[in-house]
Write an enzyme that holds these catalytic residues in place. Structure first.
Site, PDB file in Angstrom:
ATOM      1  N   ASP A  35       0.822  -1.124  -0.028  1.00 26.52           N
ATOM      2  CA  ASP A  35       0.098  -0.100   0.082  1.00 26.52           C
ATOM      3  C   ASP A  35       0.791   1.343  -0.197  1.00 26.52           C
ATOM      4  O   ASP A  35       1.726   1.496   0.695  1.00 26.52           O
ATOM      5  CB  ASP A  35      -0.898   0.077   1.263  1.00 26.52           C
ATOM      6  N   TRP A  59       5.676 -10.173   1.200  1.00 19.64           N
ATOM      7  CA  TRP A  59       5.437  -9.582   2.217  1.00 19.64           C
ATOM      8  C   TRP A  59       6.111 -10.062   3.573  1.00 19.64           C
ATOM      9  O   TRP A  59       6.239 -11.376   3.681  1.00 19.64           O
ATOM     10  CB  TRP A  59       3.920  -9.538   2.445  1.00 19.64           C
ATOM     11  N   GLU A 209     -10.591  -1.777   4.545  1.00 19.09           N
ATOM     12  CA  GLU A 209      -9.351  -1.483   5.085  1.00 19.09           C
ATOM     13  C   GLU A 209      -8.913   0.159   4.161  1.00 19.09           C
ATOM     14  O   GLU A 209      -9.662   0.354   3.247  1.00 19.09           O
ATOM     15  CB  GLU A 209      -8.215  -2.366   4.354  1.00 19.09           C
TER      16      GLU A 209
HETATM   17  C1  FRU Z   1      -4.161  -3.448   2.977  1.00 12.09           C
HETATM   18  C2  FRU Z   1      -3.387  -4.017   4.029  1.00 12.09           C
HETATM   19  C3  FRU Z   1      -3.788  -2.922   5.254  1.00 12.09           C
HETATM   20  C4  FRU Z   1      -2.619  -3.280   6.243  1.00 12.09           C
HETATM   21  C5  FRU Z   1      -1.407  -3.626   5.122  1.00 12.09           C
HETATM   22  C6  FRU Z   1      -0.322  -4.443   5.642  1.00 12.09           C
HETATM   23  O1  FRU Z   1      -3.362  -3.978   1.725  1.00 12.09           O
HETATM   24  O2  FRU Z   1      -3.952  -5.349   4.402  1.00 12.09           O
HETATM   25  O3  FRU Z   1      -4.860  -3.181   5.785  1.00 12.09           O
HETATM   26  O4  FRU Z   1      -2.409  -2.539   7.128  1.00 12.09           O
HETATM   27  O5  FRU Z   1      -1.912  -3.994   4.123  1.00 12.09           O
HETATM   28  O6  FRU Z   1       0.744  -4.477   4.979  1.00 12.09           O
END
Ligand code: FRU
Length: 465
Positions: A35, A59, A209
């Site tokens: 994000d 990730w 989100e």
């Molecule tokens: C959205 C998300 C957010 C979170 C982040 C973690 O893509 O899931 O809600 O803060 O990515 O990396």
């Protein structure tokens, strides 16, 4: 976790940057990006932070990467802004930024997860130079003050917005029935926060989100990313969808009345958009040019970076609908004009506008492997984007929108690893990550498709601070 920004910067500095990169889309120096965070205009420059895992192309423990830009097209990488270095901090999750006097204030989610126990709370970091950030000890918005039924574990992505002389913080949440909602908090000083209201709509998925609230053309707009929003015809086809709601945020009544809600982008790869208001009063949006739950092609192919942002898009409302147009400054990067004809080989880095009438199509092939391609065309009064022959995970051919008149114009921004289509006045957009070998496409044009104009976009240089 005890991962520090210093350690991250040293790691990044010691790595040679992979030359195979997008040319005018922001991508991380090395490692994983998701994000956009804290998109803001501060002291005459754009600041863009992003969810960042420097140590892998998948990730992991979330940091905030940081870049600064004069025009959102050329970026200057800055030191990592936040690292999960707190005792109860396993990740610095998404959030936003707001300028307070001469300070740049970041609000982020402190994510904690151990042995099946998960907690998310909202925290703050402050900078006076826009480069170095100091986390404030303690928690700004704890789960203790949450309204009844609001999840204590899924509570994230604070978006601070100044309205009048107050700050409102929009935070992603879900209720006890697993329905997405946005919690709004209020603060006069960004130090004390009180719960203000909840915004709910059944089209917020199972968890909402990355909210982002702003006003545009006299209306209030709330955008968010809705997990597992059920498909509705041609809409919401991805695992999670990004939606915008246009309406009125009534501070007296403490409610957001939604007049219209729709998907922001119909493409395969678009998530977690955020906006900023720039020095010229434009509302500019960028999103992660990828999505959750994919097999990440760049990771599988051994690239040392993975993920990028979309091009910056200037937003407007036309008849209550959100429209997106690439930022004008892109024209400053125009190189040679491109001559389009059936069979031409063209650069992958360009801005082109096509006119397509019924039965017309334009296909971009891998010159070395013609079965690899993507295609835009009009069939049965429908504009489609066909990514089914792209390498990587199987994609469906999708309807972008209906075509009312005789023809439709589509502006296509291409970069080394992406395609972004803007239809007509930007009422519809379609974003796709595109991975094909080589640095050129062979074009196949049929049914009277033609390029009204096309320019190569010149390569930028990056400087490390
Ligand atoms: C959205 C998300 C957010 C979170 C982040 C973690 O893509 O899931 O809600 O803060 O990515 O990396």
């Amino acid at each position: 976790m005890n991962l520090t920004t210093k350690q991250a910067d040293e790691y990044i500095g010691a790595k040679a940057t992979d030359g195979r990169r997008p040319k005018y889309h922001l991508a991380p120096p090395v490692g994983w990006m998701n994000d956009p965070n804290g998109l803001t205009y501060y002291r005459g420059a754009y600041h863009l932070f992003y969810q960042y895992h420097p140590y892998d192309t998948l990730w992991g423990p979330m940091h905030w990467g940081h870049a600064r830009s004069e025009d959102l097209l050329s970026f200057e990488p800055l030191p990592v802004a936040l690292a999960p270095d707190g005792e109860e901090e396993d990740g610095c999750f998404s959030g936003g930024a707001v300028v307070r006097g001469d300070e740049l204030v970041l609000l982020y989610t402190r994510h904690y997860e151990r042995e099946g126990f998960k907690r998310q709370v909202q925290c703050k970091a402050v900078s006076r130079d826009g480069v170095r950030f100091t986390k404030e000890r303690g928690v700004c918005i704890d789960t203790a003050g949450l309204p009844e039924g609001a999840s204590r574990t899924d509570f994230r992505d604070p978006n601070p917005v100044r309205i009048g002389d107050r700050y409102f913080i929009f935070v992603g949440s879900k209720n006890e029935r697993d329905e997405g909602q946005i919690l709004v908090f209020e603060s006069s000083d960004l130090s004390n926060f009180t719960y203000f209201t909840t915004i709910f709509d059944k089209r917020f998925g199972v968890m909402a989100e990355c909210p982002d609230f702003f006003t545009l053309g006299g209306k209030d707009v709330l955008i968010l990313s809705a997990i597992a929003l059920p498909r509705e015809g041609d809409k919401f086809r991805n695992v999670s969808a990004c939606v915008y709601a246009v309406g009125k945020f009534d501070l007296e009544q403490k409610r957001f009345d939604i007049e219209y809600l729709d998907e922001i982008d119909g493409g395969y790869d678009f998530y977690a958009p955020q906006t900023l208001l720039d020095g010229r009063g434009r509302r500019v949006m960028m999103a992660w040019l990828q999505i959750w739950g994919e097999k990440y092609f760049l990771h599988e192919k051994g690239f040392d970076w993975n993920g990028s942002m979309t091009a910056p898009r200037v937003l407007s409302l036309k008849g209550g609908r959100l429209c997106q147009q690439p930022i004008d400054e892109l024209k400053n990067y125009y190189g040679a004009e491109i001559d389009y004809f059936d069979g031409a080989t063209v650069t992958k880095v360009q801005d082109a506008e096509f006119v397509l009438s019924e039965g017309a199509s334009v296909r971009f092939e891998n010159p070395a492997l013609s079965q690899e391609y993507f295609e835009l065309g009009v069939r049965d009064k429908t504009l489609y984007f066909d990514g089914s022959a792209l390498p990587g995970e199987k994609k469906e051919c999708r309807r972008v929108c209906g075509v009312d008149g005789d023809c439709v114009s589509v502006r296509l921004l291409l970069d080394s690893y992406s395609a972004e289509a803007f239809v007509g006045g930007g009422e519809h957009t379609f974003t796709a990550a595109v991975f094909m070998g080589g640095d050129r496409y062979r074009v196949r044009m049929s049914g009277g498709a033609y390029a009204a104009r096309a320019h190569e976009i010149t390569v930028r240089t990056e400087e490390t601070v």
